[in-house]
Design a protein around this motif. Structure first.
Motif, short mmCIF file in Angstrom:
data_model
loop_
_atom_site.label_atom_id
_atom_site.label_comp_id
_atom_site.label_asym_id
_atom_site.label_seq_id
_atom_site.Cartn_x
_atom_site.Cartn_y
_atom_site.Cartn_z
N PHE A 193 59.86 101.04 23.46
CA PHE A 193 60.31 100.12 25.35
C PHE A 193 61.02 99.23 25.05
O PHE A 193 59.96 98.23 25.05
N PRO A 194 61.29 98.98 25.74
CA PRO A 194 62.54 100.21 25.98
C PRO A 194 63.62 101.03 25.26
O PRO A 194 63.69 100.33 24.81
N GLU A 232 65.55 95.72 36.09
CA GLU A 232 64.41 96.19 36.18
C GLU A 232 64.72 97.60 37.10
O GLU A 232 63.72 98.26 36.34
N ARG A 233 65.34 98.15 37.43
CA ARG A 233 64.85 99.46 37.70
C ARG A 233 65.12 100.33 36.89
O ARG A 233 65.18 101.25 36.74
N PHE A 234 66.28 99.75 36.22
CA PHE A 234 66.82 101.25 35.13
C PHE A 234 65.07 100.73 34.37
O PHE A 234 64.89 102.09 33.63
N LEU A 235 64.56 99.72 33.98
CA LEU A 235 63.39 99.66 33.56
C LEU A 235 61.48 100.37 33.48
O LEU A 235 61.39 101.44 33.00
N GLU A 280 55.10 97.54 26.25
CA GLU A 280 56.21 97.20 25.24
C GLU A 280 55.15 96.68 23.70
O GLU A 280 55.79 97.35 22.62
N SER A 281 53.88 96.88 24.16
CA SER A 281 53.52 96.14 23.14
C SER A 281 52.49 97.10 22.86
O SER A 281 51.61 96.96 21.15
N CYS A 282 51.97 98.11 23.83
CA CYS A 282 51.04 99.78 23.24
C CYS A 282 51.32 100.34 22.59
O CYS A 282 52.38 100.79 22.85
N HIS A 283 50.68 100.96 21.68
CA HIS A 283 51.25 102.39 20.81
C HIS A 283 51.43 103.39 22.36
O HIS A 283 51.25 103.37 23.33
N PRO A 284 52.86 104.04 21.96
CA PRO A 284 53.39 104.67 23.57
C PRO A 284 52.09 105.97 24.09
O PRO A 284 51.79 106.66 24.85
N ASP A 285 51.09 106.27 22.58
CA ASP A 285 50.39 107.84 22.63
C ASP A 285 49.23 107.42 23.61
O ASP A 285 48.38 108.54 24.11
#
Length: 687
Positions: A193-194, A232-235, A280-285
């Protein structure tokens, strides 16, 4: 608990299909606005930013609408090589004392890449080096001068508006990406992310300067802030359904427990930033439906870490502290205590959230009702759907009203030019631009057809086939407004039998799934009382289909179409008769220069006139009764109530019942004493 919370959030509308619908409606609305101003010859781009277009709100959250208007005739450059003779150029300048994300704007000449020597506007200032600096108050002064009769202006940061439900921010586009914004692309990150394609999209997307300085600077009126609202909207569009749940939950927590203590000093934007950095900092799971509470705690921990440091970074712009000028040390301590308390006992506080009855529906003894999600979806659609028909009607009434200042040849050429522009947009634009063009095109075909037919009728010439073909191209506008314009032309040109057939067809189109939209300023709105059948027809997300097959708009005629309007109705476009009338008109009252009437009363009024002309007394009296029932229905009518009363009064006058006509005109004047042609009808009737 997390699974149950996710189900409840789904039920109140934080579900992907409703999020997509919210986004589509607001993105289409901003596109309609942008295309509409192009049709008027202006060069502006409209964006709806924040929670509405992001789809991160609920009915109970009662979020306002943030509009950003980009003034494309201006351009902010960061070096002299970017100077452009076709724009009004401002050079962004900074010094050692300029706060991060802020700059000053120096005016440059338009003929040569040289500095301006003299102020252009009263709000401009000269600095010690003789540079002409543009004040960020210039737009406030212009707005106040133009709209001061509307009421007091409301300011929130860079926004200026006349309503606490709608914020307007006027912004200048940047010629290139400001150096601070490279922060988003240069800093190291895990990579999930992103998404790479989102970063590439953001890199191609424009940045803007908005009129806002540092609250503690003595030069804050001369400072302009860099805005990356579109990035920011895209994010946010990149958020998964679970991340969306977490963000909406945090917004509810902020509004329920934090705002009462520190107000908006800790804003939704702070929460959004905390969510983005945590994703951004955490694992996506970790972002799962059975882990929503833990994810929300992670975001609050990110916020707590910033509070302890006294610094909240900006996700897209380097060197910025989002707490600066917002929260002092004392408030940060308060905030730390509140968030720590919110985290305690496994976020038990969410059971106390009254917004959207979230806490109530989380209680273990409350069973989920099967139809709750469906009814909430209808409620959401009722809240947001009106933006599209309102925008179409508003833009068309502005175009038609503006033609009043033109002769017939200028008006026709203007319509043809706009049709050509719409065809270009429809053929080569984005999907949203094509959809917007498809909504405007039929109305302009109807406007052109009716204008040309009016010229023929005025000259006692038959209406040619190519004009009939133009009418037919207009029939896809909505369910019947342009069809009624066609029937009105047939009546006015003496083709009463053909008019009767069209009117019978139109009456057969009416049903419980059909809704009439009218949001003309200063008239009772019809935009938010749609039937369940109508709303259910829009749940598939095909808004264009809903508007064209299940909706009617006001019927509008300009001065150039007057020969296609029954004579009595023509007076409606002259309702502004006195200086006092003009003074009391709102800037959004351009429709008052037109004949504007709701579809159903116009249908029955035309039927009455046609059957009277065809000498069919039984059908004439039947349709007169329908018109009477409409005007006097229990609870009253919405939309153009006075115009409906006026056409009924005309029918009573034709029936030789002047007392009934007099009563209707008097009631009309009682409700609308100014800008009402009933004053003139009364004077005639009482002579």
């Amino acid at each position: 608990m997390s699974r149950h919370l996710s189900r409840v959030l789904d039920d109140i509308g934080v579900i992907q299909d409703m999020t997509d619908l919210r986004r589509h409606i607001h993105l289409l609305d901003e596109t309609l606005d942008t295309v509409g101003v192009k049709l008027q010859g202006n060069n502006e781009t409209f964006y709806i930013v924040g929670s509405q277009s992001e789809g991160t709100t609920t009915v109970g959250m009662d979020s306002d609408t943030d509009n950003m208007i980009i003034l494309n005739n201006y351009l902010v450059v960061f070096n002299w090589a970017e100077w452009d003779k076709d724009k009004i150029i401002m050079l962004a300048i900074k010094d050692n004392t300029t706060p991060p994300q802020l700059c000053y704007l120096q005016r440059l000449r338009r003929d040569l890449p040289l500095k301006m020597d003299d102020p252009v506007m009263p709000t401009d200032e000269l600095d010690e080096e003789g540079r002409v600096l543009m004040s960020n108050k210039w737009i406030d002064d212009l707005l106040w001068e133009k709209f001061k009769h509307v009421g007091p202006m409301i300011s929130h940061g860079p926004s200026t508006s006349f309503s606490d439900k709608v914020d307007m921010v006027f912004a200048f586009p940047c010629a290139s990406m400001p150096e601070e914004c490279e922060f988003l692309f240069r800093r190291p990150r895990p990579g999930h992310f992103p998404k790479p394609e989102t970063l590439e999209r953001a890199r191609r997307c424009p940045t803007f300067l908005v009129p806002q300085g540092h609250p503690f600077s003595e030069h804050k009126h001369l400072q302009w802030r860099i805005s990356t609202s579109l990035w920011e909207r895209f994010l946010v569009f990149d958020f998964t359904a679970e991340q969306q749940h977490v963000y909406v939950l945090l917004k509810m927590i902020r509004k329920s427990f934090i705002k009462p203590v520190v107000g908006d000093n800790l804003s939704t934007f702070h929460m959004k930033t905390a969510v983005m950095f945590t994703i951004e900092s955490c694992h996506p799971d970790i972002w799962r439906r059975d882990n929503i509470i833990a994810c929300a705690v992670n975001c609050l921990n990110t916020l707590l870490r910033w509070i302890r440091m006294g610094k909240c970074p900006h996700f897209t712009t380097g060197g910025v502290n989002l707490f600066d000028g917002k929260l002092d040390r004392r408030e940060l301590i308060k905030l730390h205590n509140i968030i720590t308390q919110i985290k305690s006992h496994n976020m038990w506080c969410i059971y106390q959230i009254q917004m959207d009855m979230l806490g109530f529906h989380l209680l273990p003894d409350i069973r989920i009702l099967d139809d709750r999600r469906h009814s909430n979806q209808l409620k959401i659609l009722r809240e947001i759907l009106f933006w599209i028909p309102r925008e179409v009607s508003f833009q068309m009434s502005n175009l038609m009203s503006a033609s009043r200042q033109q002769d017939i040849y200028e008006a026709v050429n203007g319509i043809i030019g706009r049709l050509q522009l719409l065809h270009c947009i429809h053929n080569s634009g984005s999907s949203l631009e094509r959809e917007a063009a498809s909504l405007f095109l039929p109305y302009l075909f109807g406007f052109l057809a009716s204008t040309l037919a009016s010229c023929c009728i005025a000259r006692q010439l038959p209406v040619p086939q190519f004009v009939i073909n133009l009418y037919q191209l207009s029939f896809t506008s909505d369910l019947m407004s342009t069809k009624l314009k066609f029937a009105s032309m047939l009546y006015c040109s003496g083709q009463c039998a053909a008019a009767a057939q069209v009117l019978t067809h139109c009456e057969g189109l009416l049903g419980p799934d059909v809704h009439h939209y009218c949001d003309c300023y200063d008239r009772p709105t019809t935009c938010k009382n749609q039937s369940v059948a109508h709303l259910e027809a829009g749940l598939d997300g095909n808004i264009t289909k809903l508007l064209k097959l299940h909706s009617t708009f006001c019927v509008m005629f300009s001065i150039h179409e007057r020969c296609c309007v029954p004579e009595h109705l023509q007076y409606e476009m002259f309702r502004t008769m006195t200086h006092e009338d003009q003074q009391l008109r709102h800037v959004n009252n351009s429709w008052m220069d037109l004949v504007v009437i709701d579809c159903v009363p116009f249908l029955h009024y035309l039927q009455y006139l046609v059957y009277r002309q065809l000498d069919q007394p039984a059908r004439k009296m039947t349709t007169l009764q329908k018109l009477c029932d409409y005007v006097h229905q229990p609870g009253g009518t919405s939309g153009h109530t006075e115009t409906s009363a006026h056409v009924l009064a005309h029918c009573w006058k034709l029936e030789n019942q002047p007392d009934d006509a007099l009563d209707l005109y008097q009631q009309s004047v009682l409700h609308y004493p100014r800008n009402n042609i009933a004053n003139w009808h009364l004077a005639r009737l009482l002579q």
